[in-house]
Design a protein around this motif. Structure first.
Motif, short mmCIF file in Angstrom:
data_model
loop_
_atom_site.label_atom_id
_atom_site.label_comp_id
_atom_site.label_asym_id
_atom_site.label_seq_id
_atom_site.Cartn_x
_atom_site.Cartn_y
_atom_site.Cartn_z
N GLU A 56 0.72 -1.58 -0.01
CA GLU A 56 0.04 -0.28 0.29
C GLU A 56 0.84 1.25 0.11
O GLU A 56 1.30 1.65 0.87
CB GLU A 56 -0.41 -0.03 0.59
CG GLU A 56 -2.27 -1.35 1.61
CD GLU A 56 -2.98 -1.02 0.40
OE1 GLU A 56 -3.17 0.23 -0.14
OE2 GLU A 56 -3.44 -2.16 -0.30
N PHE A 57 0.34 2.47 -0.22
CA PHE A 57 0.95 3.34 -0.70
C PHE A 57 1.27 3.84 0.90
O PHE A 57 0.29 4.06 1.67
CB PHE A 57 0.53 4.48 -0.63
CG PHE A 57 1.17 5.76 -1.16
CD1 PHE A 57 2.03 6.13 -1.69
CD2 PHE A 57 0.63 6.96 0.07
CE1 PHE A 57 1.97 7.71 -2.04
CE2 PHE A 57 1.11 8.33 0.20
CZ PHE A 57 2.46 8.67 -1.07
N GLY A 58 2.54 4.64 0.95
CA GLY A 58 3.06 4.62 2.58
C GLY A 58 3.53 4.03 3.75
O GLY A 58 3.91 4.04 4.77
N GLN A 59 3.19 2.14 3.01
CA GLN A 59 3.85 0.97 3.67
C GLN A 59 5.23 1.19 3.65
O GLN A 59 6.10 1.15 3.45
CB GLN A 59 3.22 0.28 3.47
CG GLN A 59 3.74 -1.32 3.31
CD GLN A 59 2.81 -2.33 3.11
OE1 GLN A 59 1.70 -2.75 2.14
NE2 GLN A 59 2.67 -3.90 3.73
N ALA A 60 5.79 0.88 5.24
CA ALA A 60 7.41 0.51 5.03
C ALA A 60 7.79 -0.62 5.13
O ALA A 60 6.41 -1.59 4.72
CB ALA A 60 7.27 0.29 7.01
N LEU A 61 8.56 -0.64 4.06
CA LEU A 61 9.10 -1.96 3.16
C LEU A 61 10.34 -3.01 4.31
O LEU A 61 10.55 -4.11 3.77
CB LEU A 61 9.07 -1.15 1.42
CG LEU A 61 8.80 -0.81 0.82
CD1 LEU A 61 8.85 -0.93 -0.29
CD2 LEU A 61 6.70 -1.88 1.17
N PHE A 62 11.36 -1.87 4.33
CA PHE A 62 12.59 -2.02 5.48
C PHE A 62 12.49 -1.27 6.39
O PHE A 62 11.93 -0.68 6.61
CB PHE A 62 13.39 -1.62 4.49
CG PHE A 62 13.72 -2.46 3.17
CD1 PHE A 62 14.23 -3.37 2.74
CD2 PHE A 62 13.42 -1.66 1.77
CE1 PHE A 62 13.69 -4.45 1.62
CE2 PHE A 62 13.22 -2.22 0.59
CZ PHE A 62 13.36 -3.38 0.25
N ARG A 63 13.23 -2.16 6.97
CA ARG A 63 14.04 -0.95 8.39
C ARG A 63 15.32 -1.20 8.53
O ARG A 63 16.14 -1.91 8.13
CB ARG A 63 13.24 -1.94 10.07
CG ARG A 63 13.72 -1.38 11.23
CD ARG A 63 13.78 -2.14 12.16
NE ARG A 63 11.31 -1.46 12.02
CZ ARG A 63 10.98 -2.49 12.67
NH1 ARG A 63 11.44 -3.96 13.20
NH2 ARG A 63 9.68 -2.42 12.52
N VAL A 64 15.74 0.33 8.55
CA VAL A 64 17.36 0.44 8.53
C VAL A 64 17.32 1.36 9.54
O VAL A 64 16.86 2.56 9.94
CB VAL A 64 17.21 1.64 6.91
CG1 VAL A 64 18.90 2.04 6.35
CG2 VAL A 64 16.20 1.53 5.56
N GLU A 65 18.67 0.86 9.28
CA GLU A 65 19.65 1.76 10.82
C GLU A 65 20.06 2.86 10.66
O GLU A 65 21.22 2.72 9.45
CB GLU A 65 20.13 0.74 11.52
CG GLU A 65 21.33 1.62 12.81
CD GLU A 65 21.87 0.13 13.69
OE1 GLU A 65 23.35 0.35 13.22
OE2 GLU A 65 21.35 -0.53 14.15
N LEU A 66 20.27 4.15 10.43
CA LEU A 66 20.62 5.49 10.01
C LEU A 66 22.15 5.70 10.24
O LEU A 66 22.92 4.98 11.70
CB LEU A 66 20.27 6.88 10.48
CG LEU A 66 18.95 6.53 10.05
CD1 LEU A 66 18.14 7.87 10.63
CD2 LEU A 66 18.04 6.94 8.16
N GLY A 67 22.69 5.92 9.25
CA GLY A 67 24.62 6.25 9.42
C GLY A 67 25.52 5.81 8.72
O GLY A 67 25.36 5.41 7.76
#
Length: 67
Positions: A56-67
């Motif tokens: 769906e539009f706006g659905q999260a696809l990945f979890r990312v650790e920033l850095g």
């Protein structure tokens, strides 16, 4: 889709480093295939959808650790 073709390796896997230009997947909308860039710097820590799943539009696809 997680890869450019069925026999190709996925664009990213858990542990992959990404930058704003990194292509992370392809989304098909009305028979148009759109490459989706990461748009940030970080490391993929979780893939939240399976290859070929509808999203769906706006659905999260990945979890990312920033850095």
């Amino acid at each position: 889709y997680s890869a450019p073709s069925p026999d190709a390796p996925p664009f990213v896997i858990v542990g992959a480093k990404v930058n704003p230009e990194s292509i992370v997947c392809i989304v098909e909308a009305m028979k148009v295939f759109n490459q989706i860039p990461a748009e940030l710097n970080g490391t993929i820590v979780e893939v939240l959808v399976k290859n070929g799943d509808p999203i769906e539009f706006g659905q999260a696809l990945f979890r990312v650790e920033l850095g």
